[in-house]
Design a protein around this motif. Structure first.
Motif, short mmCIF file in Angstrom:
data_model
loop_
_atom_site.label_atom_id
_atom_site.label_comp_id
_atom_site.label_asym_id
_atom_site.label_seq_id
_atom_site.Cartn_x
_atom_site.Cartn_y
_atom_site.Cartn_z
N ILE A 4 -5.23 11.50 59.06
CA ILE A 4 -4.66 11.73 58.00
C ILE A 4 -4.98 10.93 56.69
O ILE A 4 -5.06 11.45 55.67
CB ILE A 4 -3.05 11.72 58.40
CG1 ILE A 4 -2.55 12.83 59.13
CG2 ILE A 4 -2.34 11.97 57.03
CD1 ILE A 4 -1.10 12.65 59.72
N ALA A 5 -5.07 9.53 57.14
CA ALA A 5 -5.42 8.61 56.16
C ALA A 5 -6.61 8.89 55.59
O ALA A 5 -6.86 8.85 54.28
CB ALA A 5 -5.23 7.39 56.65
N VAL A 6 -7.73 9.07 56.47
CA VAL A 6 -8.93 9.16 56.03
C VAL A 6 -9.45 10.57 55.21
O VAL A 6 -10.00 10.47 54.05
CB VAL A 6 -9.90 9.02 57.16
CG1 VAL A 6 -11.37 9.81 56.68
CG2 VAL A 6 -10.01 7.94 57.95
N GLY A 7 -8.76 11.79 55.63
CA GLY A 7 -8.63 12.97 55.02
C GLY A 7 -8.06 13.08 53.66
O GLY A 7 -8.64 13.46 52.69
N ALA A 8 -7.09 12.45 53.59
CA ALA A 8 -6.25 12.11 52.23
C ALA A 8 -7.00 11.45 51.17
O ALA A 8 -7.49 11.83 49.90
CB ALA A 8 -5.00 11.38 52.45
N ALA A 9 -8.01 10.39 51.47
CA ALA A 9 -8.46 9.33 50.59
C ALA A 9 -9.99 10.52 50.15
O ALA A 9 -10.15 10.41 49.10
CB ALA A 9 -8.94 8.22 51.29
N LEU A 10 -10.30 11.13 51.14
CA LEU A 10 -11.64 11.93 50.89
C LEU A 10 -11.19 13.05 49.96
O LEU A 10 -12.00 13.50 48.74
CB LEU A 10 -12.19 12.41 51.98
CG LEU A 10 -12.78 11.36 52.95
CD1 LEU A 10 -13.43 11.95 54.28
CD2 LEU A 10 -13.90 10.52 52.11
N ALA A 11 -10.27 13.65 50.28
CA ALA A 11 -9.69 14.73 49.45
C ALA A 11 -9.27 14.49 48.07
O ALA A 11 -9.67 14.88 47.03
CB ALA A 11 -8.43 15.54 49.97
N TRP A 12 -8.53 13.24 47.72
CA TRP A 12 -8.33 12.56 46.55
C TRP A 12 -9.61 12.60 45.58
O TRP A 12 -9.60 12.81 44.44
CB TRP A 12 -7.20 11.61 46.67
CG TRP A 12 -7.05 10.99 45.31
CD1 TRP A 12 -7.51 9.70 44.91
CD2 TRP A 12 -6.10 11.66 44.39
NE1 TRP A 12 -6.89 9.54 43.55
CE2 TRP A 12 -6.11 10.60 43.14
CE3 TRP A 12 -5.46 12.68 44.31
CZ2 TRP A 12 -5.25 10.83 42.00
CZ3 TRP A 12 -4.58 12.85 43.23
CH2 TRP A 12 -4.54 11.97 42.04
N GLU A 13 -10.50 11.94 46.16
CA GLU A 13 -11.66 11.37 45.61
C GLU A 13 -12.53 12.77 45.12
O GLU A 13 -12.82 12.76 43.93
CB GLU A 13 -12.72 10.66 46.59
CG GLU A 13 -13.96 10.21 46.03
CD GLU A 13 -14.79 9.53 46.54
OE1 GLU A 13 -16.13 9.39 46.49
OE2 GLU A 13 -14.26 9.00 48.07
N ASN A 14 -12.60 13.57 45.80
CA ASN A 14 -13.16 14.87 45.52
C ASN A 14 -12.32 15.86 44.69
O ASN A 14 -13.12 16.70 43.81
CB ASN A 14 -13.65 15.69 46.67
CG ASN A 14 -14.95 14.86 47.35
OD1 ASN A 14 -15.95 15.13 46.90
ND2 ASN A 14 -14.59 14.15 48.32
N ILE A 15 -11.31 15.95 44.57
CA ILE A 15 -10.45 16.57 43.83
C ILE A 15 -10.56 15.84 42.17
O ILE A 15 -10.82 16.91 41.22
CB ILE A 15 -9.16 16.38 44.11
CG1 ILE A 15 -8.67 17.55 45.52
CG2 ILE A 15 -7.95 17.14 43.02
CD1 ILE A 15 -7.18 17.28 45.87
N LEU A 16 -10.61 14.67 42.20
CA LEU A 16 -10.86 14.06 40.78
C LEU A 16 -12.05 14.51 40.31
O LEU A 16 -12.43 14.82 39.15
CB LEU A 16 -10.80 12.64 41.15
CG LEU A 16 -9.64 12.03 41.30
CD1 LEU A 16 -9.51 10.47 41.49
CD2 LEU A 16 -8.30 12.46 40.05
N ARG A 17 -13.41 14.47 41.17
CA ARG A 17 -14.66 14.88 40.86
C ARG A 17 -14.53 16.44 40.40
O ARG A 17 -15.15 16.90 39.46
CB ARG A 17 -15.55 14.82 41.99
CG ARG A 17 -16.05 13.61 42.39
CD ARG A 17 -16.70 13.41 43.92
NE ARG A 17 -17.96 14.11 43.59
CZ ARG A 17 -19.15 13.90 43.29
NH1 ARG A 17 -19.28 12.52 42.76
NH2 ARG A 17 -20.29 14.62 43.25
N LEU A 18 -13.98 17.36 40.88
CA LEU A 18 -13.92 18.67 40.62
C LEU A 18 -12.92 18.84 39.03
O LEU A 18 -13.50 19.56 38.24
CB LEU A 18 -13.04 19.58 41.48
CG LEU A 18 -13.87 20.00 42.76
CD1 LEU A 18 -13.10 20.91 43.54
CD2 LEU A 18 -14.93 20.88 42.17
N ILE A 19 -12.10 17.67 39.09
CA ILE A 19 -11.22 17.99 37.79
C ILE A 19 -12.04 17.33 36.57
O ILE A 19 -11.99 17.98 35.44
CB ILE A 19 -9.88 17.28 38.05
CG1 ILE A 19 -8.81 17.80 39.00
CG2 ILE A 19 -9.27 17.16 36.60
CD1 ILE A 19 -7.83 17.02 39.19
#
Length: 386
Positions: A104-119
């Motif tokens: 959960i921790a690893v997935g959340a960190a990766l999701a947040w980083e790439n969501i910022l890249r999309l935004i």
């Protein structure tokens, strides 16, 4: 010539076999995860694929989970001891909980980083064709290790090994996502690569949550499903000699099931017959669910859900014999006294070896002597024939 193996020896041998099988499949998976992780991280960095890079990090979380599995399995497969009479399987459950939390921790960190890249936008680099090759190799390798690991997990009845197998399957799923997103990016939808990285991170979070929640439910002693509970109750009710089942409690210990059951039987049967009825119920339940580890059955002469609980203040056998001696004298040497504690009363049966003209030991006389005692229910006197 070697004698028969004792249950304790057989249990030790089974634990050893299971430990070796779990270690072997985990080490094989760990080596594969490490190799695939290196390939995907390098390919993702060199050929501009954020999705493959995240997928490579996912593979390295598999390596971490394999290390957790190796450590936990060694401890959880120890024999029961004085401090842990039911075994150490809950350590395996705790290991699964830790593994899920890491995901959960690893997935959340990766999701947040790439969501910022999309935004933020600005994604304009197209992944190279080697990304497709790396993803295809990953799909094939992870699908193979998933099937192998799951087979071993089912064979040794280990939820942790099965959970680790599904972790491998999610890596295969994420590599399929990389294949699709890379093909889409090559066709002009460049943003699809970063979007795929977010999707893969979501997959990691989802599987981590499933492991965590299942482990929490087991640690708080969540029982069997309603369907399995009714199945076991019906097996007990259909067993000859069982009048009713008024309580069945269950909990899990790793993959194993622990049961407590109350069986209502006829009040006049012997203790040994009641025990035999209970053993027949145990046999039927084990045939229905092969992962039942332990069944504690309680034999009831009456349904204490419908009746008040039998009072702890009812007299014991010694007290009743003393009361009889006080009113009618000592019982004959070869006589037998049987007591039935039912509905907060004591019902007596007196068995005499031979007939006597003495009216002291008659049902009428004993009933007359004991009628004023609040605990007295009834009396029957049986006399052996000539």
């Amino acid at each position: 010539m070697q004698g028969p193996i004792s249950p304790a020896q057989q249990n030790r041998e089974n634990l050893s076999i299971e430990m070796r099988a779990a270690s072997r499949v985990t080490i094989i998976g760990m080596i594969l995860d490490a190799v695939l992780g290196v390939i995907k991280v390098i390919a993702g960095a060199l050929f501009h694929s954020q999705a493959l890079l995240v997928d490579g990090i996912h593979s390295f979380t598999d390596v971490a989970s394999d290390l957790v599995v190796l450590g936990v399995m060694k401890v959880s497969r120890q024999e029961p001891d004085d401090d842990h009479p039911y075994g150490h399987q809950r350590i395996e459950t705790f290991g699964t909980l830790v593994l899920g939390s890491i995901l959960i921790a690893v997935g959340a960190a990766l999701a947040w980083e790439n969501i910022l890249r999309l935004i933020e936008g600005g994604v304009d680099t197209v992944p190279g064709w080697p990304v497709l090759v790396a993803a295809a190799v990953s799909v094939a390798g992870k699908e193979w290790i998933f099937r192998y690991t799951r087979h071993v997990g089912l064979k040794i009845r280990s939820d942790l090994i099965i959970a680790n197998a599904w972790h491998s399957r999610t890596d295969a799923f994420s590599s399929v996502v990389v294949l699709i997103s890379t093909a889409g990016a090559m066709l002009g939808m460049v943003w699809l690569d970063v979007f795929a990285a977010v999707v893969i991170a979501g997959i990691i979070i989802h599987i981590g949550w499933k492991f965590t929640w299942d482990s929490v439910k087991e640690l708080v002693d969540t029982g069997l499903s309603q369907e399995d509970t009714e199945l076991l109750k019906n097996i007990a009710r259909d067993t000859d000699g069982v009048r009713n089942v008024h309580e069945l409690r269950s909990r899990r210990m790793g993959h194993d099931i622990l049961l407590d059951i109350h069986l209502v039987v006829r009040p006049e049967i012997s203790v040994s017959e009641g025990h035999q009825i209970g053993m027949q119920v145990v046999s039927g339940m084990r045939d229905a669910l092969d992962n039942i580890r332990d069944i504690n059955f309680h034999i009831d002469a009456e349904n204490d859900e419908d009746q008040p609980l039998t009072s702890e203040r009812l007299p014991s056998r010694e007290d009743i014999r003393a009361t009889l001696a006080q009113h009618i004298g000592e019982l004959p040497h070869h006589s037998r006294l049987r007591l039935h504690y039912l509905k907060n009363r004591v019902h007596l049966e007196l068995f005499l070896e031979e007939h006597t003209e003495d009216t002291v030991f008659t049902s009428a006389n004993i009933k007359d002597q004991l009628r004023d005692y609040p605990w007295f229910g009834s009396i029957r006197v049986w006399v052996a024939g000539p």
